[in-house]
Design an enzyme around this catalytic site. Structure first.
Site, PDB file in Angstrom:
ATOM      1  N   LYS A  13     -29.433 -95.857 -64.270  1.00 20.22           N
ATOM      2  CA  LYS A  13     -28.253 -96.195 -63.598  1.00 20.22           C
ATOM      3  C   LYS A  13     -27.908 -94.769 -62.670  1.00 20.22           C
ATOM      4  O   LYS A  13     -27.570 -94.931 -61.302  1.00 20.22           O
ATOM      5  CB  LYS A  13     -26.834 -96.078 -64.471  1.00 20.22           C
ATOM      6  CG  LYS A  13     -26.912 -97.242 -65.588  1.00 20.22           C
ATOM      7  CD  LYS A  13     -25.630 -97.088 -66.500  1.00 20.22           C
ATOM      8  CE  LYS A  13     -25.725 -95.856 -67.215  1.00 20.22           C
ATOM      9  NZ  LYS A  13     -26.555 -95.783 -68.336  1.00 20.22           N
ATOM     10  N   ARG A  88     -17.392 -98.046 -69.881  1.00 19.94           N
ATOM     11  CA  ARG A  88     -18.050 -98.211 -71.039  1.00 19.94           C
ATOM     12  C   ARG A  88     -17.624 -98.881 -72.163  1.00 19.94           C
ATOM     13  O   ARG A  88     -18.236 -98.977 -73.255  1.00 19.94           O
ATOM     14  CB  ARG A  88     -18.615 -96.902 -71.674  1.00 19.94           C
ATOM     15  CG  ARG A  88     -19.869 -96.311 -71.020  1.00 19.94           C
ATOM     16  CD  ARG A  88     -20.063 -94.950 -71.840  1.00 19.94           C
ATOM     17  NE  ARG A  88     -21.311 -94.443 -71.579  1.00 19.94           N
ATOM     18  CZ  ARG A  88     -22.015 -93.615 -70.787  1.00 19.94           C
ATOM     19  NH1 ARG A  88     -21.555 -93.119 -69.813  1.00 19.94           N
ATOM     20  NH2 ARG A  88     -23.388 -93.271 -70.877  1.00 19.94           N
ATOM     21  N   ARG A 127     -36.452 -86.988 -69.621  1.00 21.18           N
ATOM     22  CA  ARG A 127     -35.425 -86.752 -68.412  1.00 21.18           C
ATOM     23  C   ARG A 127     -35.253 -85.130 -68.638  1.00 21.18           C
ATOM     24  O   ARG A 127     -35.196 -84.713 -69.440  1.00 21.18           O
ATOM     25  CB  ARG A 127     -34.391 -87.456 -68.889  1.00 21.18           C
ATOM     26  CG  ARG A 127     -33.272 -86.936 -67.957  1.00 21.18           C
ATOM     27  CD  ARG A 127     -32.111 -88.288 -67.783  1.00 21.18           C
ATOM     28  NE  ARG A 127     -31.387 -88.340 -69.014  1.00 21.18           N
ATOM     29  CZ  ARG A 127     -30.250 -89.293 -69.254  1.00 21.18           C
ATOM     30  NH1 ARG A 127     -30.114 -89.899 -67.936  1.00 21.18           N
ATOM     31  NH2 ARG A 127     -29.633 -89.368 -70.256  1.00 21.18           N
ATOM     32  N   ARG A 160     -31.273 -82.402 -71.850  1.00 16.25           N
ATOM     33  CA  ARG A 160     -29.926 -82.657 -72.139  1.00 16.25           C
ATOM     34  C   ARG A 160     -29.805 -82.583 -73.839  1.00 16.25           C
ATOM     35  O   ARG A 160     -30.637 -83.229 -74.052  1.00 16.25           O
ATOM     36  CB  ARG A 160     -29.318 -83.748 -71.569  1.00 16.25           C
ATOM     37  CG  ARG A 160     -28.544 -83.564 -70.285  1.00 16.25           C
ATOM     38  CD  ARG A 160     -28.328 -85.067 -69.557  1.00 16.25           C
ATOM     39  NE  ARG A 160     -27.563 -85.810 -70.299  1.00 16.25           N
ATOM     40  CZ  ARG A 160     -27.091 -86.988 -69.846  1.00 16.25           C
ATOM     41  NH1 ARG A 160     -27.255 -87.381 -68.644  1.00 16.25           N
ATOM     42  NH2 ARG A 160     -26.414 -87.760 -70.693  1.00 16.25           N
ATOM     43  N   ARG A 171     -26.934 -93.082 -79.397  1.00 15.71           N
ATOM     44  CA  ARG A 171     -26.135 -93.824 -78.200  1.00 15.71           C
ATOM     45  C   ARG A 171     -26.558 -95.305 -77.805  1.00 15.71           C
ATOM     46  O   ARG A 171     -25.716 -95.934 -77.259  1.00 15.71           O
ATOM     47  CB  ARG A 171     -26.626 -92.602 -77.033  1.00 15.71           C
ATOM     48  CG  ARG A 171     -26.247 -91.331 -77.080  1.00 15.71           C
ATOM     49  CD  ARG A 171     -26.814 -90.482 -75.876  1.00 15.71           C
ATOM     50  NE  ARG A 171     -26.414 -90.862 -74.827  1.00 15.71           N
ATOM     51  CZ  ARG A 171     -27.106 -90.222 -73.618  1.00 15.71           C
ATOM     52  NH1 ARG A 171     -28.042 -89.516 -73.769  1.00 15.71           N
ATOM     53  NH2 ARG A 171     -26.513 -90.680 -72.467  1.00 15.71           N
TER      54      ARG A 171
END
Ligand code: ADP
Ligand code: AMP
Length: 213
Positions: A13, A88, A127, A160, A171
């Site tokens: 996203k 969300r 990531r 992260r 998540r």
């Protein structure tokens, strides 16, 4: 043009939202980036948000909705924006809808970047994020020019805390329980468009541009 990006954490996203923002000249608004900036600056909001984010949970709607509504009320959002990571939950979508209706406005497109769960954990562990300017990379698919350093601002790139595999699984569960229902919500409004997010990022972007025009 007002656009919402939907999809699992790690679906791409943010990557696509930045490209959309550049092409259409509208701001990229990421609630995750706003929370991370608050954490970095040690604000009270940052302290509260961190407790939830580190566990892979959603920050409560009461905290999230206000920062988003304040952000989109700013001058640079007059001609539209691309929302990344908001809404969300159904209550968040309803509050946004009410606020827009009051202004005689609406969401034009909700772009659902579709990536199966199997691909997500791998993407998230690769990531790397720049906490200074918000740029994201992937160690295999989208590497920075110099390992560990942001191409855009030269800061150090980090994994992260919430991208560690155990948190990612949490998540994903939260996504399926609380965020996926938004697909039906925006389908009912006639604005949902789904793209195959497993393609190369340029092909995903081309598919999105074909939709947005
Ligand atoms: P989200 O904002 O949905 O959480 P990101 O845009 O940060 O996801 O993307 C998650 C990770 O996957 C990042 O490391 C990013 O560089 C990488 N990525 C994004 N799009 C693609 C793609 N089409 N193919 C492979 N990797 C991608
Ligand atoms: P993101 O950068 O979009 O992946 O968001 C990182 C984390 O910030 C999420 O896992 C949540 O804990 C929190 N967060 C971001 N946006 C929202 C939102 N709209 N509602 C609740 N929590 C959010």
């Amino acid at each position: 043009m007002k656009i919402i990006m939907l999809g699992a954490p790690g679906a791409g996203k943010g990557t696509q939202a930045k490209m959309i923002a550049d092409k259409y000249g509208i701001p990229h608004v990421s609630t995750g980036d706003i929370f991370r900036a608050n954490i970095k600056n040690g604000t009270e909001l940052g302290k509260q948000a961190k407790e939830y984010m580190d566990k892979g949970l959603l920050v409560p709607d009461e905290l999230t909705v206000k920062i988003l509504l304040d952000r989109v009320a700013q001058d640079d959002c007059k001609n539209g924006y691309v929302l990344d990571g908001f809404p969300r939950t159904i209550p968040q979508a309803e509050v946004l809808d009410e606020a827009l209706t009051k202004l005689g406005e609406k969401i034009d497109f909700a772009v659902n970047v579709d990536v199966p769960d199997e691909n997500i954990v791998k993407r998230m562990s690769g990531r790397r994020a720049c906490l200074k300017c918000g740029a994201t990379y992937h160690i295999e698919h989208i590497p920075p020019k110099q390992e560990g350093i942001c191409d855009t601002c030269g800061s150090e790139l980090v994994l992260r805390d919430d991208d560690k595999p155990e948190t990612v699984l949490n998540r994903l569960k939260v996504y399926h329980d609380q965020t996926q229902p938004l697909i039906d919500f925006y389908t009912a409004k006639g604005v949902l468009k789904t793209v195959d997010g497993t393609q190369d990022m340029k092909d995903v972007f081309n598919a999105i541009v074909a939709i947005l025009g």
